[in-house]
Enzyme design. Structure first.
Site, PDB file in Angstrom:
ATOM      1  N   HIS A 141       0.855  -1.300   0.130  1.00 22.46           N
ATOM      2  CA  HIS A 141      -0.048   0.032  -0.136  1.00 22.46           C
ATOM      3  C   HIS A 141       0.956   1.150  -0.025  1.00 22.46           C
ATOM      4  O   HIS A 141       2.069   1.232   0.188  1.00 22.46           O
ATOM      5  CB  HIS A 141      -1.144   0.025   1.190  1.00 22.46           C
ATOM      6  CG  HIS A 141      -0.282   0.164   2.541  1.00 22.46           C
ATOM      7  ND1 HIS A 141       0.086   1.258   3.034  1.00 22.46           N
ATOM      8  CD2 HIS A 141      -0.236  -0.939   3.457  1.00 22.46           C
ATOM      9  CE1 HIS A 141       0.818   0.953   4.301  1.00 22.46           C
ATOM     10  NE2 HIS A 141       0.487  -0.369   4.705  1.00 22.46           N
ATOM     11  N   CYS A 190       2.703  -4.691   6.874  1.00 23.06           N
ATOM     12  CA  CYS A 190       2.411  -4.574   5.545  1.00 23.06           C
ATOM     13  C   CYS A 190       4.121  -4.117   4.848  1.00 23.06           C
ATOM     14  O   CYS A 190       4.826  -3.773   5.530  1.00 23.06           O
ATOM     15  CB  CYS A 190       1.185  -3.397   5.548  1.00 23.06           C
ATOM     16  SG  CYS A 190      -0.328  -4.174   5.908  1.00 23.06           S
TER      17      CYS A 190
END
Length: 408
Positions: A319, A336
């Site tokens: 992301h 992440c």
């Protein structure tokens, strides 16, 4: 898939009008004199003509003795029944199970020694089950274009106990032969994975021939299910958490290099998983909330994240984050992989479901059942989950490294 029922051909309307005089499943007619009848081939049809509660799972079979079959025409409610002869043309078998609650008409001709001939016609009806099952969902969606690592995920609306019968009814077809197998992850889910990635540009047809197939005691399928999808370009990404770099290749050429920051690895939860991931879905933005924490707890967060592409079920995404000071230098995320906003947006725009994302350099291995981590299993391990395992291993010569049969 079977065609919708329509008017029976004239010949078969005549068959349907025949009195049900032949309760057995073996008979013949011939133009020869009675004294020559011993040399005439007999014809056996199963289910037997005249039956009103015929079983479905065995399909329709026809065979002859002392000769060869010269023709078999079978119809179910007006739709042709697909089937094939054996190499010697002494037997014919339908390709799939029979449709429950359906009228069938059959016409057979055979030739024997010395020019003898035989023919047989008849009708029967299959039984109607009290309980049925069907497919609840298939991933990917009809008409979707997916990445080369994409599995076919099939969910049923009823627990499947007879996995062997159901798995045999599942067909995957591609223009270019692809080696693959099914793997059961529970009574209601089975997953197909190629041995290697799908060839880029492939067209894939999945058909479940479930009509008449037994899933459990007194539970049968009454309809087939089909999905066609396409495979796009071959795009794969490699992320090295030690060098903090991500490289995206498309059809063998590097198309993007990205500086990234991965999980800080202070806990297992904050450690990015290493292994072969697949892109699963994406959204812009995604709300991310710290698991197992309440507002005010240490480490609590509740944030909206842009251009997020999910790669596991344990909360991992690739992301965007305006975190340039860390990207390319140090891992500071909660697990992440974050990248510069413009590059994350590029990855978001250029990702298909099923694109492989390989992550390296951490001490937390991606579990094979975490999201779509199916490529974590070796081919031998994958075959262990198939109800056809013994046949697949024998046919493939796995121990000798031979090629697995090309389709199921």
């Amino acid at each position: 898939m079977r065609r919708a029922a329509g008017p029976l051909p004239v010949l078969l309307l005549a068959l349907l009008a025949l009195p049900a005089l032949l309760a057995g499943c073996s008979w013949f007619t011939t133009d020869d004199a009675p004294g020559e009848r011993a040399a005439t081939p007999s014809i056996v049809i199963d289910p037997a003509p005249g039956a009103r509660q015929a079983p479905t799972g065995r399909g329709l079979t026809v065979h002859t003795t002392a000769g060869t079959l010269t023709g078999v025409a079978a119809y179910a409610g007006g739709a042709p029944v697909p089937g094939r002869f054996d190499p010697g043309r002494t037997a014919w078998r339908s390709d799939h199970a029979l449709v429950p609650g359906r009228d069938y008409a059959v016409s057979v001709t055979a030739a024997g020694p010395g020019g003898t001939r035989a023919s047989a016609t008849g009708t029967f009806r299959t039984f109607t089950p009290e309980k049925t099952f069907k497919i609840a969902s298939v991933t990917p969606s009809p008409g979707e274009t997916v990445g080369v690592g994409m599995p076919i995920i099939v969910d049923f609306d009823t627990p499947v106990k007879d996995r062997l019968s159901v798995e045999r009814a599942l067909e995957v077809r591609t223009g270019t032969p692809v080696e693959g197998a099914w793997h059961w992850t529970g009574d209601t889910r089975v997953i197909y994975r190629p041995r290697d990635y799908w060839p880029a540009g492939s067209k894939v047809d999945f058909v479940a021939h479930l009509s008449g197939v037994r899933a459990a005691k007194d539970v049968y399928g009454t309809s087939d299910h089909g999905v066609r999808f396409g495979v796009g370009r071959r795009q794969t990404s490699v992320i090295d958490t030690r060098t903090h770099r991500m490289t995206v290749e498309r059809d063998g050429k590097v198309v993007q290099r990205m500086a990234i920051s991965a999980g800080m690895a202070t806990t297992r939860e904050y450690t990015t998983t290493s292994g072969v991931h697949l892109t699963m879905d994406k959204a812009n933005p995604v709300r991310m909330v710290s698991p197992n924490r309440s507002k005010g707890d240490p480490g609590y967060y509740d944030v909206m994240i842009d251009h997020a592409v999910r790669i596991s079920n344990s909360g991992e995404y690739v992301h965007a984050k305006d975190n340039v000071w860390a990207q390319g230098r140090v891992n500071v995320s909660h697990g992440c992989v974050n990248a510069r906003p413009d590059q994350a947006a590029w990855f978001y725009d250029n990702s298909l479901r099923g694109d492989p994302v390989v992550i390296r350099g951490t001490d937390r291995e991606l579990e094979w059942d975490n999201g779509w981590g199916y490529w974590q299993l070796s081919w031998a391990e994958w075959l262990e989950g198939s109800a056809l395992h013994d046949d697949l291993v024998r046919d493939s010569g796995e121990d000798q490294g031979d090629t697995l049969r090309r389709s199921l």
